[in-house]
Structure formats: C-alpha cells, structure tokens
Motif scaffolding. Structure first.
Motif, short mmCIF file in Angstrom:
data_model
loop_
_atom_site.label_atom_id
_atom_site.label_comp_id
_atom_site.label_asym_id
_atom_site.label_seq_id
_atom_site.Cartn_x
_atom_site.Cartn_y
_atom_site.Cartn_z
N LEU A 69 6.57 2.18 15.41
CA LEU A 69 8.02 2.28 15.60
C LEU A 69 8.61 3.48 14.85
CD1 LEU A 69 9.02 -1.48 15.20
CD2 LEU A 69 8.39 -0.25 17.28
N ASP A 70 9.60 4.10 15.49
CA ASP A 70 10.30 5.22 14.85
C ASP A 70 11.70 4.82 14.40
OD1 ASP A 70 11.56 4.96 17.27
OD2 ASP A 70 11.32 7.06 17.88
N TYR A 71 11.88 3.53 14.12
CA TYR A 71 13.16 3.03 13.64
C TYR A 71 12.92 1.82 12.74
CZ TYR A 71 12.30 -0.26 17.47
OH TYR A 71 11.74 -1.18 18.32
N GLY A 72 13.95 1.44 11.99
CA GLY A 72 13.86 0.30 11.10
C GLY A 72 14.78 -0.81 11.55
N ASP A 73 15.26 -1.60 10.59
CA ASP A 73 16.19 -2.68 10.91
C ASP A 73 17.30 -2.70 9.86
OD1 ASP A 73 15.02 -3.76 8.65
OD2 ASP A 73 13.81 -5.20 9.75
N ALA A 89 17.74 -4.66 7.35
CA ALA A 89 17.25 -4.84 5.99
C ALA A 89 16.60 -3.58 5.44
CB ALA A 89 16.27 -6.00 5.94
N GLY A 90 16.00 -2.80 6.32
CA GLY A 90 15.34 -1.55 5.91
C GLY A 90 15.58 -0.47 6.93
N PRO A 91 16.74 0.15 6.92
CA PRO A 91 17.08 1.12 7.96
C PRO A 91 16.16 2.33 8.01
CG PRO A 91 18.70 1.16 6.18
CD PRO A 91 17.84 -0.04 5.95
N ASP A 92 15.48 2.64 6.91
CA ASP A 92 14.56 3.78 6.93
C ASP A 92 13.11 3.35 7.12
OD1 ASP A 92 14.42 2.62 4.38
OD2 ASP A 92 13.83 4.51 3.44
N SER A 93 12.88 2.07 7.46
CA SER A 93 11.52 1.59 7.71
C SER A 93 10.97 2.25 8.97
CB SER A 93 11.52 0.07 7.90
OG SER A 93 11.98 -0.58 6.74
N ARG A 94 9.69 2.58 8.92
CA ARG A 94 9.06 3.26 10.05
C ARG A 94 7.59 2.84 10.17
NH1 ARG A 94 13.66 4.30 10.36
NH2 ARG A 94 14.72 6.29 10.78
N GLY A 95 7.05 3.04 11.39
CA GLY A 95 5.62 2.91 11.60
C GLY A 95 5.11 1.50 11.79
N LEU A 96 3.78 1.37 11.78
CA LEU A 96 3.12 0.09 12.03
C LEU A 96 3.45 -0.96 10.98
CD1 LEU A 96 -0.44 1.41 12.99
CD2 LEU A 96 1.23 0.38 14.54
N PHE A 97 3.61 -0.52 9.74
CA PHE A 97 3.86 -1.47 8.65
C PHE A 97 5.32 -1.45 8.19
CE2 PHE A 97 -0.63 -0.45 8.51
CZ PHE A 97 -1.23 -1.69 8.34
N GLN A 98 6.16 -0.70 8.92
CA GLN A 98 7.58 -0.58 8.55
C GLN A 98 7.72 -0.19 7.07
OE1 GLN A 98 10.74 -1.29 10.90
NE2 GLN A 98 9.02 -0.03 11.55
N GLN A 99 6.97 0.81 6.69
CA GLN A 99 7.01 1.31 5.32
C GLN A 99 8.22 2.21 5.13
OE1 GLN A 99 3.15 2.82 5.98
NE2 GLN A 99 2.09 1.30 4.73
N ARG A 100 8.83 2.14 3.95
CA ARG A 100 10.09 2.85 3.70
C ARG A 100 9.87 4.07 2.81
NH1 ARG A 100 14.76 -1.20 1.96
NH2 ARG A 100 15.93 0.69 2.51
N PRO A 101 10.19 5.25 3.32
CA PRO A 101 10.10 6.44 2.48
C PRO A 101 10.92 6.32 1.20
CG PRO A 101 10.31 7.06 4.78
CD PRO A 101 10.50 5.58 4.73
N GLN A 109 11.22 3.87 -0.60
CA GLN A 109 10.52 3.01 -1.56
C GLN A 109 9.18 3.62 -2.00
OE1 GLN A 109 12.01 0.17 -2.73
NE2 GLN A 109 13.75 0.87 -1.50
N GLY A 110 8.99 4.89 -1.68
CA GLY A 110 7.81 5.59 -2.17
C GLY A 110 6.57 5.48 -1.32
N TRP A 111 6.71 5.05 -0.06
CA TRP A 111 5.54 4.89 0.79
C TRP A 111 5.06 6.22 1.38
CZ3 TRP A 111 2.42 0.83 1.12
CH2 TRP A 111 2.89 -0.42 0.72
N GLY A 112 5.86 7.24 1.31
CA GLY A 112 5.51 8.53 1.89
C GLY A 112 6.69 9.09 2.66
N THR A 113 6.48 10.22 3.30
CA THR A 113 7.55 10.80 4.11
C THR A 113 7.67 10.03 5.42
OG1 THR A 113 6.12 12.36 5.27
CG2 THR A 113 7.00 13.06 3.13
N GLU A 114 8.76 10.26 6.12
CA GLU A 114 8.95 9.60 7.42
C GLU A 114 7.82 9.97 8.37
OE1 GLU A 114 12.26 9.78 10.96
OE2 GLU A 114 12.98 9.54 8.90
N GLU A 115 7.40 11.21 8.36
CA GLU A 115 6.31 11.65 9.22
C GLU A 115 5.00 10.97 8.84
OE1 GLU A 115 4.04 15.78 10.62
OE2 GLU A 115 5.67 15.85 9.15
N GLN A 116 4.76 10.83 7.56
CA GLN A 116 3.51 10.23 7.10
C GLN A 116 3.40 8.76 7.49
OE1 GLN A 116 3.84 11.27 2.91
NE2 GLN A 116 2.11 12.70 3.08
N VAL A 117 4.46 7.99 7.28
CA VAL A 117 4.36 6.55 7.55
C VAL A 117 4.31 6.25 9.04
CG1 VAL A 117 5.44 5.93 5.37
CG2 VAL A 117 6.86 6.18 7.42
#
Length: 289
Positions: free
Chosen positions: A101-105, A107-119, A121-129
C-alpha cells in the motif's frame, strides 16, 4: 384451383411454424456457440494461489502470494526459522492484506507498504518501506530482538514488533500464515499451487534472474537451452521453486521443475517429471507479438 379461406389460414400457420423452428435453431445454435466460447474463455479462470496443510487449503490472489514469497524468501536468505515467517505473514495480512500500500490510515497517516511501517517512527524512508525486500528485512530486524519470539504466540510476537492499536487481530490470520510459511520456506514440498490464465506477454529471463538475485542472492541462476536454472536443494530448493510459482503471473513463468516434480501453468498443478538433482528449472512464456 382457388384456395379456401380455411386452406389459406392452414398454409400460413405452417409457414409461421417453419420460420419459428428455423429461428429457434439459429438462436439456439448461436447461444450454444456463445456459451461454448464463454466456457473456454480465459476470463472465467479465477486466478489464485493456494497452500495446503493436511486437509486445509488457504488461498491468496497472485499479487498477495508474490508478496508473501518475498517475505519468506528474505527470511530463508537470513537463515531465520519458519516461525519467523509465520509471524511476518500474519502481520502483513492484518496490516495491508499482503498488498504493498502507498497510503496509511487515520491512526497512522504516514504508514506505508506491506507492514504499514511509519517513516515518522524510524522504520525508514517512505520509498524504503514500500520496497517489499527492505520492509521484510526491517520487520525481521525488530523481531529477532524480541526474547524468545519463536515460543511466543504469533499475535504476541507480532505486537511486540508492531505496537498496533489492535494487538489481538494478528491471531485471526495465524492458520493461513502458517500454511504459506511452510510452503514458501520449503518445509512443505509442492504444497503451493497457482491457477493462472495464459500469459499475455513473453517472460523475461533478465527479470526472473534479477528477482531471484534480489531475494536469494546466494543462489546462482543461469540461462540454459531448457530454461533458467537455479542451483538449490533440500528445503532451500523447494523455497526457490515455490517462490517461482508464486511469481509466475508477473514474470511470465510457464513451468517450474524440482526434485522429481513439475508445476505446469497450463494444468495448474504439480505432477511427476524427470529433473536434475539439486536444480530448479524455470521455463518462460513465449508469446508472439
């Protein structure tokens, strides 16, 4: 001789009946032809990938299965146990439905990707996640820091990594996660099958080689007269073989052979075949332009 009115009416009825019979035959024949063509149409093929464990079968769409195979492949490359993959797949099913996914929800508007990881929160850049390989690796980096994660309930281990607002939701996806983890890590040989339509474009040897190199960098893949060959055996060989099946739709793969068995796209299943020991043989579609 002149016809009586009664005779004329009778002749008209006979002609009308003949026309009706002819129309019925034409329409009926056309309907039969249309139905026959529809029944043989590729449109009617419901594309799906399934994993079988015992008497239970679980299904994913080809896109989801391909993402699941990447998550599993990253774990195999890292030498992680199948339990880690079960936890990761249950998490990804809950967080994104195994879609990148290229969007969040809310609760986490910047969540992205398979695991909805948030840039944020230190998970990586938007492109990386949104890179499935990076995202899976980031998840495993956190998972292996959880003490005794292999013996924890899946939902508890997943929550210690994700810190979700819905900590119990991961448990809902444990059965299918375990089934696909077992298949895609090679613990259950020939237990992953994909039913797919005919390829619409030729497969690319370069694309398959690139995909394998990204997920299984230690497995050499080379082109031969028969197709692409990856050297692998045991559970690693079956992980590679079933990875190829899971990615067959996107990569234009028509058959995968390993350890005396072959998956054939046209038949949609595994059958016995002559194979070379320690090799995974992949053949690609050739579609005329």
């Amino acid at each position: 001789m002149l016809q009586t009115k009664k005779q004329a009416r009778r002749r008209r009825r006979l002609r009308a009946a003949g026309v009706l019979t002819l129309l019925t035959a034409v329409v009926g024949g056309g309907a039969y032809l249309a139905i026959s063509q529809l029944n043989s149409s590729e449109v009617l093929v419901r594309e799906r990938c399934s994993a079988v464990v015992g008497t239970d079968t679980y299904e994913l769409a080809p896109e989801q299965a391909a993402n699941a195979s990447t998550i599993a492949g990253v774990a195999v490359t890292r030498g992680l146990p199948p339990r880690a993959v079960s936890i990761a797949l249950a998490t990804a099913v809950q967080e994104s439905g195994l879609r990148n996914l290229d969007y969040g929800d809310q609760a986490g508007p910047d969540s992205r990707g398979l695991f909805q990881q948030r840039p944020s929160q230190g998970w990586g850049t938007e492109e990386q996640v949104q890179d499935p390989i990076y995202a899976a690796g980031a998840f495993y980096d956190e998972l292996v820091t959880v003490p005794g994660y292999q013996s924890l309930p899946i939902t508890e281990a997943a929550q210690l990594v994700q810190r979700s607002a819905y900590p119990d939701a991961y448990a809902d996806h444990e059965p299918e996660a375990r089934a696909f983890a077992s298949a895609l890590t090679g613990q259950s040989p020939a237990s992953l099958n994909c039913v797919l339509r005919k390829p619409v474009a030729s497969g690319s040897a370069a694309a398959v080689t690139e995909r394998f190199a990204a997920v299984f960098p230690a497995l050499p893949t080379a082109a031969t007269e028969e197709g692409l060959v990856t050297s692998a055996s045991g559970s690693e060989g079956w992980a590679a073989a079933q990875f190829a099946v899971a990615n067959a739709k996107e990569l234009g793969i028509t058959s995968v052979s390993h350890a005396g068995l072959q998956w054939n796209r046209a038949d949609g299943g595994w059958t016995t075949a002559e194979t070379e020991t320690g090799q995974v043989l992949i053949t690609l579609a050739e579609v005329a332009a």
